[in-house]
Design a protein around this motif. Structure first.
Motif, mmCIF file in Angstrom:
data_model
loop_
_atom_site.group_PDB
_atom_site.id
_atom_site.type_symbol
_atom_site.label_atom_id
_atom_site.label_comp_id
_atom_site.label_asym_id
_atom_site.label_seq_id
_atom_site.Cartn_x
_atom_site.Cartn_y
_atom_site.Cartn_z
ATOM 1 N N ASN A 57 7.368 -7.294 -13.951
ATOM 2 C CA ASN A 57 8.062 -6.000 -14.013
ATOM 3 C C ASN A 57 7.343 -4.889 -13.426
ATOM 4 O OD1 ASN A 57 10.422 -4.552 -14.707
ATOM 5 N ND2 ASN A 57 9.552 -4.239 -16.677
ATOM 6 N N PRO A 58 6.900 -4.813 -12.331
ATOM 7 C CA PRO A 58 5.942 -3.532 -11.904
ATOM 8 C C PRO A 58 6.572 -2.322 -11.612
ATOM 9 C CG PRO A 58 6.801 -5.084 -9.811
ATOM 10 C CD PRO A 58 7.112 -5.514 -11.117
ATOM 11 N N ALA A 59 5.966 -1.320 -12.247
ATOM 12 C CA ALA A 59 6.276 0.062 -12.241
ATOM 13 C C ALA A 59 5.007 0.906 -11.909
ATOM 14 C CB ALA A 59 7.013 0.506 -13.506
ATOM 15 N N PRO A 60 4.413 0.706 -10.630
ATOM 16 C CA PRO A 60 3.242 1.466 -10.600
ATOM 17 C C PRO A 60 3.177 2.883 -10.339
ATOM 18 C CG PRO A 60 4.059 0.306 -8.454
ATOM 19 C CD PRO A 60 4.997 -0.182 -9.586
ATOM 20 N N TYR B 80 -0.573 -2.157 -7.006
ATOM 21 C CA TYR B 80 0.342 -3.688 -7.339
ATOM 22 C C TYR B 80 1.457 -3.823 -7.160
ATOM 23 C CZ TYR B 80 1.349 -1.283 -11.850
ATOM 24 O OH TYR B 80 1.890 -0.524 -12.659
ATOM 25 N N SER B 81 1.847 -4.890 -7.018
ATOM 26 C CA SER B 81 3.512 -5.061 -6.479
ATOM 27 C C SER B 81 3.891 -6.424 -7.364
ATOM 28 C CB SER B 81 3.784 -5.196 -5.145
ATOM 29 O OG SER B 81 2.890 -6.339 -4.645
ATOM 30 N N VAL C 66 -3.244 -2.283 -19.929
ATOM 31 C CA VAL C 66 -4.517 -3.098 -19.430
ATOM 32 C C VAL C 66 -4.875 -2.345 -18.108
ATOM 33 C CG1 VAL C 66 -3.817 -5.094 -20.650
ATOM 34 C CG2 VAL C 66 -3.286 -4.828 -18.319
ATOM 35 N N VAL C 67 -6.228 -2.361 -18.027
ATOM 36 C CA VAL C 67 -6.791 -2.215 -16.930
ATOM 37 C C VAL C 67 -7.302 -3.337 -16.009
ATOM 38 C CG1 VAL C 67 -8.549 -0.867 -15.655
ATOM 39 C CG2 VAL C 67 -7.436 0.231 -17.270
ATOM 40 N N THR C 68 -7.083 -3.781 -14.648
ATOM 41 C CA THR C 68 -7.437 -5.004 -14.374
ATOM 42 C C THR C 68 -8.701 -4.815 -13.390
ATOM 43 O OG1 THR C 68 -6.126 -4.489 -12.345
ATOM 44 C CG2 THR C 68 -5.075 -5.471 -14.025
ATOM 45 N N SER C 69 -9.272 -6.015 -13.024
ATOM 46 C CA SER C 69 -10.409 -5.625 -12.133
ATOM 47 C C SER C 69 -10.212 -5.265 -10.822
ATOM 48 C CB SER C 69 -10.796 -7.348 -11.808
ATOM 49 O OG SER C 69 -9.957 -7.957 -11.088
ATOM 50 N N ASP C 70 -9.048 -5.038 -10.338
ATOM 51 C CA ASP C 70 -8.739 -4.217 -9.221
ATOM 52 C C ASP C 70 -8.302 -2.798 -9.613
ATOM 53 O OD1 ASP C 70 -8.452 -6.371 -7.638
ATOM 54 O OD2 ASP C 70 -6.621 -6.854 -7.853
ATOM 55 N N LEU C 71 -8.675 -2.361 -10.775
ATOM 56 C CA LEU C 71 -8.702 -0.885 -11.286
ATOM 57 C C LEU C 71 -7.064 -0.439 -11.403
ATOM 58 C CD1 LEU C 71 -11.921 0.605 -9.427
ATOM 59 C CD2 LEU C 71 -11.652 -0.530 -11.770
ATOM 60 N N ASP C 72 -6.179 -1.403 -11.252
ATOM 61 C CA ASP C 72 -4.744 -1.059 -11.853
ATOM 62 C C ASP C 72 -4.697 -0.776 -13.336
ATOM 63 O OD1 ASP C 72 -3.755 -1.062 -9.014
ATOM 64 O OD2 ASP C 72 -3.525 -3.016 -9.017
ATOM 65 N N GLY C 73 -3.709 0.201 -13.546
ATOM 66 C CA GLY C 73 -3.583 0.492 -14.920
ATOM 67 C C GLY C 73 -2.167 -0.146 -15.180
#
Length: 224
Positions: free
Chosen positions: A86-89, A95-96, A111-118
């Motif tokens: 349910n992406p809402a970047p 991310y998508s 969360v924060v991922t290893s790709d630095l996405d919040g």
């Protein structure tokens, strides 16, 4: 499906197995580029050959040779996989739909991922290891004739190189390069793939769709 209905990130069934769309190229007859989730092998086909599936809580499937069950309200820990359903970047996020990322840190907001996405907690499903007893297996659209031990990913891989998902004759195009490079897999030794033109790459790098894109295999007449 119709070509206009296909979007990057969608889960789809192709040849009865679960895949994810990673590219759509409308100008080609075989316009849909897929990753088989079971072993991360790349495939190309037409829109008419696939059927969309929307993943949901309690679905279970094999991703990269390991089984996971999707959980809605279970908080992840560092190192867990999440499926961004349910992406809402925000503006700076990249991310998508249905991207699978590894969690680095967790707080009350997300969360924060290893790709630095919040990523907010409302945007993902946790990929809990194992196939839960109450789960709904989605590895295959039609389970008729499927071996009951299909959780053992090994027998499903259609090549003789252990757990690798690459075959002799596969042709790949390098994407992260200004110069056009297309090369055929001419040899495999362990986890090292040897390509024509003197290229030698680790299997993990070749499977990275940001770096290499599978084109076709001229020796595989069944490919469509």
């Amino acid at each position: 499906m119709k070509l206009y209905q296909v979007r990057k990130g969608q889960f789809v069934y192709y040849n009865n197995e679960l895949h994810k769309v990673y590219g759509v190229k409308p100008m080609y007859k075989l316009s849909i580029h897929l990753i088989k989730l079971r072993d991360l092998s790349q495939h190309i086909t037409s829109a008419a050959s696939i059927e969309k599936y929307i993943p949901k809580e309690n679905d279970s499937f094999i991703f990269d040779h390991k089984v996971y069950t999707l959980r809605q309200n279970q908080r992840p820990s560092a190192g867990d996989f999440i499926l961004i359903n349910n992406p809402a970047p925000d503006t700076l996020d990249h991310y998508s739909l249905n991207e699978i990322e590894v969690v680095e840190t967790v707080d009350n907001k997300g969360v924060v991922t290893s790709d630095l996405d919040g990523i907010r907690h409302s945007e993902y499903l946790l990929m809990a290891p194992g196939r839960a007893p109450d789960s709904h297996p989605i590895d295959y659209k039609d389970m008729a004739g499927i071996d009951e031990n299909y959780d053992d990913a090994g027998p499903q891989i259609i090549h003789p190189y252990a757990e690798l998902s690459t075959q002799i004759g596969d042709i790949y195009k390098k994407k992260d390069n200004d110069m056009l490079i297309e090369a055929m897999v001419i040899a495999i030794k362990g986890h090292t793939i040897y390509l024509g033109g003197g290229y030698e790459v680790p299997h993990d790098e070749l499977m990275n769709t940001d770096q290499w894109e599978f084109q076709y295999n001229p020796f595989n007449n069944g490919q469509s």
